[in-house]
Design an enzyme around this catalytic site. Structure first.
Site, mmCIF file in Angstrom:
data_model
loop_
_atom_site.group_PDB
_atom_site.id
_atom_site.type_symbol
_atom_site.label_atom_id
_atom_site.label_comp_id
_atom_site.label_asym_id
_atom_site.label_seq_id
_atom_site.Cartn_x
_atom_site.Cartn_y
_atom_site.Cartn_z
ATOM 1 C CG HIS A 34 -0.278 -0.028 2.513
ATOM 2 N ND1 HIS A 34 0.248 -1.178 3.057
ATOM 3 C CD2 HIS A 34 -0.012 0.949 3.413
ATOM 4 C CE1 HIS A 34 0.795 -0.910 4.220
ATOM 5 N NE2 HIS A 34 0.663 0.388 4.466
ATOM 6 C CB CYS A 35 1.549 3.980 -1.764
ATOM 7 S SG CYS A 35 0.411 3.983 -3.157
ATOM 8 C CD GLU A 36 -1.592 9.296 1.739
ATOM 9 O OE1 GLU A 36 -2.691 9.487 2.267
ATOM 10 O OE2 GLU A 36 -0.572 9.066 2.403
ATOM 11 C CB ILE A 80 -2.652 5.427 3.811
ATOM 12 C CG1 ILE A 80 -1.424 4.549 4.028
ATOM 13 C CG2 ILE A 80 -2.937 6.244 5.053
ATOM 14 C CD1 ILE A 80 -1.386 3.798 5.325
#
Length: 105
Positions: A62-64, A91
């Site tokens: 995952h990332c932003e 996120i």
């Protein structure tokens, strides 16, 4: 995967949550127990993820918002990891679902 599916994979399969954001973003708030390997460093550090259960371990990247995690997913799959998923919405979706974050700030 959705946030619900991610929590099930964490609880059922001991999935690794892999945060590919930079260290500063990670420090501001991340999923509990998430490992931070920034996207720029991932290719050189991929062996760290194979420790223990090898390349069959469940990894949720995952990332932003999902852009970097999609690239990380492709890289890990190319490196032979068998069970790699991307957290839909990153996120932001985790926060929207009311799930806990921790910070190192």
């Amino acid at each position: 995967v959705t946030t619900l599916q991610a929590t099930q994979l964490i609880n059922r399969d001991d999935a690794i949550m892999l945060d590919v954001r930079d260290a500063a973003a990670y420090a501001q708030g991340h999923i509990l127990n998430a490992r931070n390997i920034p996207m720029a460093e991932l290719e050189g550090r991929v062996a760290e993820l194979a420790k223990g259960k090898g390349k069959s371990r469940v990894i949720i990247v995952h990332c932003e918002s999902g852009v970097r995690s999609t690239a990380a997913h492709a890289l890990l799959t190319k490196q032979g990891f068998e069970k790699v998923f991307t957290l839909n919405g990153g996120i932001a979706a985790w926060k929207d679902a009311g799930l806990p974050l921790e910070s190192k700030a």
